[in-house]
Design a protein around this motif. Structure first.
Motif, mmCIF file in Angstrom:
data_model
loop_
_atom_site.group_PDB
_atom_site.id
_atom_site.type_symbol
_atom_site.label_atom_id
_atom_site.label_comp_id
_atom_site.label_asym_id
_atom_site.label_seq_id
_atom_site.Cartn_x
_atom_site.Cartn_y
_atom_site.Cartn_z
ATOM 1 N N ILE A 168 7.352 14.994 -3.075
ATOM 2 C CA ILE A 168 7.642 14.247 -1.844
ATOM 3 C C ILE A 168 6.325 13.984 -1.126
ATOM 4 N N SER A 169 6.071 12.710 -0.755
ATOM 5 C CA SER A 169 4.785 12.326 -0.162
ATOM 6 C C SER A 169 4.997 11.675 1.202
ATOM 7 N N VAL A 170 4.073 11.960 2.142
ATOM 8 C CA VAL A 170 4.051 11.337 3.469
ATOM 9 C C VAL A 170 2.704 10.626 3.611
ATOM 10 N N SER A 171 2.710 9.289 3.648
ATOM 11 C CA SER A 171 1.469 8.491 3.679
ATOM 12 C C SER A 171 1.303 7.843 5.050
ATOM 13 N N ASP A 172 0.061 7.843 5.559
ATOM 14 C CA ASP A 172 -0.210 7.144 6.829
ATOM 15 C C ASP A 172 -1.438 6.257 6.662
ATOM 16 N N GLN A 173 -1.738 5.429 7.643
ATOM 17 C CA GLN A 173 -2.895 4.517 7.631
ATOM 18 C C GLN A 173 -3.804 4.858 8.807
ATOM 19 N N GLY A 174 -3.946 6.164 9.025
ATOM 20 C CA GLY A 174 -4.665 6.626 10.207
ATOM 21 C C GLY A 174 -6.138 6.868 9.985
ATOM 22 N N ILE A 175 -6.667 7.875 10.702
ATOM 23 C CA ILE A 175 -8.127 8.072 10.767
ATOM 24 C C ILE A 175 -8.680 8.750 9.529
ATOM 25 N N GLY A 176 -7.814 9.395 8.701
ATOM 26 C CA GLY A 176 -8.283 10.007 7.473
ATOM 27 C C GLY A 176 -9.132 11.246 7.720
ATOM 28 N N MET A 177 -9.735 11.781 6.610
ATOM 29 C CA MET A 177 -10.525 13.020 6.706
ATOM 30 C C MET A 177 -11.685 12.970 5.730
#
Length: 681
Positions: A605-614
């Protein structure tokens, strides 16, 4: 006279249940075949038929006992022969024919003594002691009570010991009240210790009979009645009412005496106990005489005489004739009184002759028993001689067989010793390997425990560090507002209150994460089937406000038919943390995607975002408990730094793993796996 008869009647019934516990002995030295078993079942059937017959059909009962005995002799089984004689003795004992019961018990005795089965032998000794007591052979009764007592003590049977003390105390009741009370009180103590209520009631009655003070007897009879009512022992209860009535005669409370005699009669009539009828009517006649109600006295005495005559009880008959003589004498009817006096003398002579006949019958029974025992002993000696002759013929054969067996045994012993030595060496090697493995396991466990302990200590330090700032802010702002004393304007107060609320919210989030972690340490995994898509939709409802504040859209692309067996609460906590983090680090009007894929035996199960990253370094330290503060979100949201640590702990307990991939300023993908058994996707 009346009290002695009451004791005899009372002693019969408490032992009925006690006597029915005896069973046949095991067949240690008999070859058990189908034919043998079939014959033993026939013996049991004959005995059962005999037991069910009333004493009025004694001849038919004797016929069945003889059939059982013939079969037992044909089987040459001591156990079966002893069983038949024992059951026959119990049949006569329970129907008050003690001379016949003594004969049968004594015929069973040699077989039981040969088997040396102490539990059965102790009961047989007790039955013999009781039966001899009822035929007035108190010396022989005492001897068997002592034998039974010694065996009961050896077997630690306290109920049996108590009954023996009770029997011995009853023997002494007529000669030495002090000794009688000593034994009866010992019996009562044992019955009370074992909560044996039937025995307790019997002891109260016998102690009352042995007590010389009537007032004390009344108290004891009443105690016995209280116990008997709980046990539904109506016969003994009726006899006890008779005893109480007799006591109230001595206390000259005649109305109370009559009342108790009437209670006894009510029970006696229901049970059709004619000997007890005779006793109670005789006692009522005595009370009526003392009240000078002569017509009533004559009426009840004649009733008693009628019942005693029908039952052939010569002693009660004599007592009634003497009572009638006294009644007519009190009425000044000297002629009638003399007639009954002369009749009493004749009746007393008949009673004495009856006793003498019974004693002669007893001695004849004993002589017959001695002859039968002599024949048994003679047969035993003949068998022993035959065995000796056979043994002498076989001695040589046995000697050569013995030598052969010794040689074989030596060879076998040497072989077994070598085999045992090899086995011991192999066992030692195996145990050495086991010890080594255990040592390794212990070291692994120690390392694991140390790691858990270090994690716990770091968590506590983080809690202390992170809680300090919001709590200090709350304290400082509160003091500032209190010290201001109304100097601040309304806008400033609202600002202070918002700051206090933010600090309190921060502290609450930290404590909530710690509480979830702490509860998880105690709560076991509770697996059940659930829909992943449905669970995510439930969690998204809790996060709607957080997402809507930043105008972020969340897409749940998981198939509705995807089911998994796992712990709902733990999975929900992981999803909630990952989605909340994705919202936190996403830009305004961004998008978050939740997807799932089956990989071999796992669901990913994956949760993907388009945010600031790391950065790579941030990803490396992401799941490590340490002194660090969580990063601020795109809208300066703060976190506790514990959420991802909890996620990792929960996923591992569910049998999966958690991973992250990220690129600075482009977004992150957090994925975790769960075991999957092949459900429909």
């Amino acid at each position: 006279m009346k009290k002695i008869l009451s004791i005899l009647l009372l002693l019969i019934f408490p032992y009925v249940t006690f006597s029915q516990q005896i069973k046949a002995l095991p067949y240690d030295q008999i070859k058990i075949t189908k034919a043998f078993i079939k014959d033993t079942l026939k013996i049991d059937a004959y005995i059962k038929k005999a037991i069910q017959l009333p004493f009025s059909e004694e001849k038919e009962a004797k016929f069945y006992y003889q059939k059982a005995l013939d079969l037992a002799y044909n089987l040459r089984s001591q156990e079966q022969i002893a069983k038949v004689f024992l059951e026959k003795g119990l049949y006569y004992r329970e129907n008050f024919n003690y001379f016949e019961s003594i004969k049968s018990f004594n015929k069973a005795l040699p077989y039981f003594e040969n088997t040396k089965e102490s539990k059965l032998l102790s009961k047989l000794y007790f039955f013999l002691g009781q039966s001899y007591f009822f035929v007035y052979s108190e010396d022989i009764s005492f001897k068997y009570y002592l034998k039974a007592l010694n065996l009961y003590k050896k077997n630690q049977n306290e109920i049996g010991v108590a009954y023996c003390y009770n029997g011995i105390g009853t023997i002494y009741s007529n000669t030495n009240h002090k000794v009688a009370l000593n034994y009866l009180n010992k019996s009562l103590a044992l019955f009370k210790k074992n909560n044996y209520y039937k025995g307790i009631a019997t002891c109260y009655i016998n102690i009352a009979n042995a007590t010389e003070k009537t007032e004390e007897s009344v108290v004891l009879y009443n105690k016995s009645i209280a116990v008997l009512k709980l046990q539904n022992d109506n016969y003994t209860l009726a006899v006890n009412y008779n005893n109480l009535g007799d006591s109230y005669i001595h206390l000259e409370e005649f109305d109370r005496a009559i009342a108790y005699f009437q209670k006894g009669l009510a029970i006696s009539e229901k049970m059709d106990a004619k000997p007890l009828h005779a006793m109670l009517y005789l006692n009522i006649a005595e009370v009526k005489l003392k009240q000078k109600l002569y017509d009533d006295a004559i009426y009840y005495s004649n009733l008693s005489l009628d019942f005693a005559t029908k039952k052939g009880d010569v002693e009660i008959q004599a007592a009634n004739i003497l009572a009638l003589s006294s009644i007519y004498e009190s009425r000044s009817d000297i002629k009638k009184a003399l007639e009954y006096k002369n009749e009493y003398i004749a009746a007393r002579d008949r009673a004495l002759k009856y006793k003498d006949q019974k004693k002669v019958q007893l001695y004849q029974s004993l002589n017959e028993l001695d002859r039968s025992q002599y024949e048994l002993q003679k047969l035993k000696i003949e068998n022993e001689n035959a065995d000796l002759k056979l043994q002498s013929k076989n001695n040589q054969t046995y000697f050569f067989i013995f030598l052969t067996l010794v040689l074989v045994a030596v060879v076998v012993i040497l072989f077994l010793q070598k085999k045992a030595k090899n086995k011991i060496n192999a066992e030692l090697q195996f145990q050495t390997q086991q010890i080594s493995n255990l040592k390794d396991n212990v070291q692994v466990q120690n390392d694991r425990l140390n790691d858990i302990n270090n994690t716990k200590n770091k968590l506590f330090k983080i809690i202390a560090h992170d809680l300090k700032n919001p709590l200090s802010s709350i304290e400082a702002l509160s003091d500032l507002m209190l010290q201001d004393q109304g100097g601040a304007d309304e806008e400033e107060k609202v600002l202070f209150l918002n700051l206090i609320k933010e600090s309190a919210t921060k502290a609450s989030e930290i404590l909530n994460d710690v509480l979830i972690w702490a509860l998880d340490q105690e709560k076991p995994v509770e697996n059940k089937k659930l829909s992943i898509k449905t669970l995510i939709n439930e969690e998204l409802k809790l996060l709607e406000i957080q997402a809507s504040q930043k105008e972020i859209s969340i897409h749940n692309t998981i198939d509705a038919d995807l089911n998994v067996v796992t712990d709902k609460n733990k999975v929900a906590t992981v999803l909630r943390n990952l989605i909340s983090n994705a919202i936190k680090f996403s830009y305004t009007k961004g998008a978050i995607t939740i997807s799932a894929a089956v990989e071999k035996k796992f669901i990913k199960i994956s949760v993907s975002d388009q945010g600031i990253g790391m950065t790579t370094e941030e990803m490396h330290n992401l799941f490590i408990v340490d002194y660090k503060k969580s990063r601020l979100g795109t809208s300066n949201e703060e976190g506790t730094g514990l959420g991802l640590v909890l996620c990792k702990d929960f996923v591992q307990k569910l049998g999966g793993t958690i991973t992250v991939s990220s690129e600075l300023n482009k977004g992150s993908v957090f994925s975790f796996t769960l075991p999957y058994d092949g459900g429909v996707v």
